[in-house]
Design an enzyme around this catalytic site. Structure first.
Site, PDB file in Angstrom:
ATOM      1  N   LYS A   1       0.856  -1.187   0.000  1.00  0.00           N
ATOM      2  CA  LYS A   1       0.000   0.000   0.000  1.00  0.00           C
ATOM      3  C   LYS A   1       0.885   1.228   0.000  1.00  0.00           C
ATOM      4  O   LYS A   1       2.007   1.193   0.513  1.00  0.00           O
ATOM      5  CB  LYS A   1      -0.874   0.013   1.265  1.00  0.00           C
ATOM      6  CG  LYS A   1      -2.127   0.833   1.114  1.00  0.00           C
ATOM      7  CD  LYS A   1      -3.167   0.063   0.325  1.00  0.00           C
ATOM      8  CE  LYS A   1      -4.511   0.706   0.327  1.00  0.00           C
ATOM      9  NZ  LYS A   1      -5.534  -0.243  -0.154  1.00  0.00           N
TER      10      LYS A   1
HETATM   11  N1  GLU Z   1      -7.115  -0.004  -3.485  1.00  0.00           N
HETATM   12  C1  GLU Z   1      -7.878  -1.149  -3.808  1.00  0.00           C
HETATM   13  C2  GLU Z   1      -7.997  -2.078  -2.612  1.00  0.00           C
HETATM   14  O1  GLU Z   1      -7.868  -1.667  -1.483  1.00  0.00           O
HETATM   15  C3  GLU Z   1      -7.366  -1.846  -5.069  1.00  0.00           C
HETATM   16  C4  GLU Z   1      -5.968  -2.322  -5.007  1.00  0.00           C
HETATM   17  C5  GLU Z   1      -5.455  -2.852  -6.336  1.00  0.00           C
HETATM   18  O2  GLU Z   1      -6.249  -2.964  -7.272  1.00  0.00           O
HETATM   19  O3  GLU Z   1      -4.270  -3.133  -6.431  1.00  0.00           O
HETATM   20  O4  GLU Z   1      -8.302  -3.226  -2.750  1.00  0.00           O
END
Ligand code: GLU
Length: 435
Positions: free
Chosen positions: A124
């Site tokens: 993240k």
């Molecule tokens: N931000 C989204 C999540 O929390 C998508 C993450 C992604 O597609 O890599 O799942």
């Protein structure tokens, strides 16, 4: 006058009120991880390994503002692990984002990818900024400099970012371009959630909401409830909330309440969601003043008498302070972490079925995986194919987690963690520790 950036303001939620817990998100994640590890009798060494992120990067991001002054922002990227494959996870822009939150969200991504069986580890990113205070060109410079600072971290085989809170496909396009300029070739697969025209996938934008609805329908069928006979309340009318509301509406459900930053809107006869979506489009992306519904607060929405509650705004919305007053039969977590760990038992004791975030909102990363596959193949799928495969993967994931919950007689949340941790730990054991 400052030009407002294109970031979707509906997805930006203020700090929860004082009645809500501000639990350490990392601690919340660890509580659930510990419980699952106990159920699995996970080896202590493997526990230690999976409790510690592989890499944590903090960077300063200097930006020349439109005024000519330099402002410095702080940016983060945490790789929780890359046992199953390259790490994957979104980037959020928010004034209160911090390394603790990013660490928790990175670990959540590990479990999320494992639950839906996509071959990615978890990561993240975040930048501590209020993007609504930036002009479009300031936002672009910030994004490009953040990306430049992360050139060693990102990569189509290493770590693949995506949108998250307050970031959108334009920001992904800038990330893709900055990375590509530096590697002297177009690298579409370095980031997902891009505009379709530059290597994005059909259906990616709607994927999280679509996945929420697939697992909600699966849960309703386990409870013997018909979708066209249930009432639904949706907190948040951003990308996830509005699509979930729309698809449940199409299933014939009565959407009795919706909300955004401007507050909640309640109509016990049901809200016409296509009309509400049109209203938002024509009303500067806000539900403010939406007619034909009674005005309530975001907190009141959570406590409405309804069959399904979809919290799709932000974390820490249901805590031990209000869990006792929740009346829904099913909670489908569209957001990441909308229920704090200390509310889990209370909801379970009330017999509420909680479809946990790492399962319920995994549709986004699932179609991110499809996007990455398509970019690497240079062959693009139809929306129909994307949606069909997404539905199948979400449905399989729900069945797997449901099966584990029955086997161990545990909640769906614990089962999702058990399923995911077991998968990652088994893979880790096979790979072994490189010395
Ligand atoms: N931000 C989204 C999540 O929390 C998508 C993450 C992604 O597609 O890599 O799942």
């Amino acid at each position: 006058m400052r030009k407002k950036s294109s970031v979707d303001s509906k997805s930006y939620y203020k700090e929860p009120g004082p009645q809500f817990d501000k639990e350490s998100p990392f601690e919340s994640m660890m509580q659930r991880f510990r419980l699952a590890a106990e159920i699995l009798k996970l080896d202590d060494g493997l526990f230690q390994y999976l409790a510690s992120p592989v890499k944590q990067v903090i960077v300063s991001i200097p930006v020349v503002m439109d005024s000519g002054k330099i402002e410095v922002f702080e940016g983060y990227r945490v790789i929780h692990d890359n046992v199953l494959g390259p790490s994957k996870g979104g980037i959020r822009y928010a004034p209160d984002v911090n390394i603790d939150e990013v660490k928790a969200l990175a670990a959540w991504m590990t479990w999320k990818c494992a639950v839906v069986n996509v071959p990615f580890g978890g990561a993240k990113g975040g930048v501590r900024v209020n993007p609504h205070e930036l002009s479009q060109s300031e936002l672009e410079r910030l994004t490009r400099r953040y990306t430049a600072n992360m050139l060693e971290v990102f990569g189509p085989d290493k770590d693949i970012p995506a949108p998250d809170m307050n970031t959108n496909e334009q920001i992904m396009a800038w990330i893709m371009d900055t990375y590509s300029m530096n590697s002297q070739r177009t690298e579409t697969a370095v980031v997902t959630g891009k505009p379709v025209i530059l290597g994005g996938s059909q259906g990616r934008k709607e994927a999280t909401g679509r996945g929420v609805v697939t697992v909600t329908l699966a849960a309703l069928s386990k409870m013997g409830l018909m979708p066209n006979k249930v009432s639904v309340a949706v907190q948040g009318f951003g990308n996830v909330g509005s699509v979930s509301a729309q698809l449940m509406y199409e299933q014939g459900a009565s959407i009795i309440a919706i909300s955004d930053l401007s507050g909640g809107y309640y109509n016990k006869e049901g809200i016409n969601i296509p009309e509400a979506m049109k209203y938002v489009k024509e009303n500067k992306n806000s539900l403010e003043g939406y007619p034909g519904a009674e005005k309530i607060t975001n907190e009141e929405l959570l406590e409405l008498d309804c069959d399904v509650l979809i919290p799709a705004a932000k974390e820490d919305q249901i805590s031990r302070h209000n869990a006792g007053r929740i009346k829904a039969k099913i909670i489908a977590e569209g957001a990441n972490g909308p229920v704090t760990a200390n509310a889990d038992t209370m909801l379970d004791e009330k017999g509420i079925m909680v479809i946990p975030d790492i399962l319920a909102n995994a549709g986004g990363v699932t179609v991110s995986y499809f996007e990455w596959v398509q970019d690497r193949q240079g062959y693009f799928w139809t929306e129909e194919r994307v949606n069909r495969r997404l539905n199948r993967m979400m449905r399989d994931a729900f069945d797997n987690v449901y099966g584990v919950s029955e086997k161990y007689k545990i909640t769906l949340r614990q089962a999702a963690y058990v399923y995911a941790i077991d998968k990652v730990a088994t893979t880790l054991k096979m790979r072994g520790i490189y010395a």
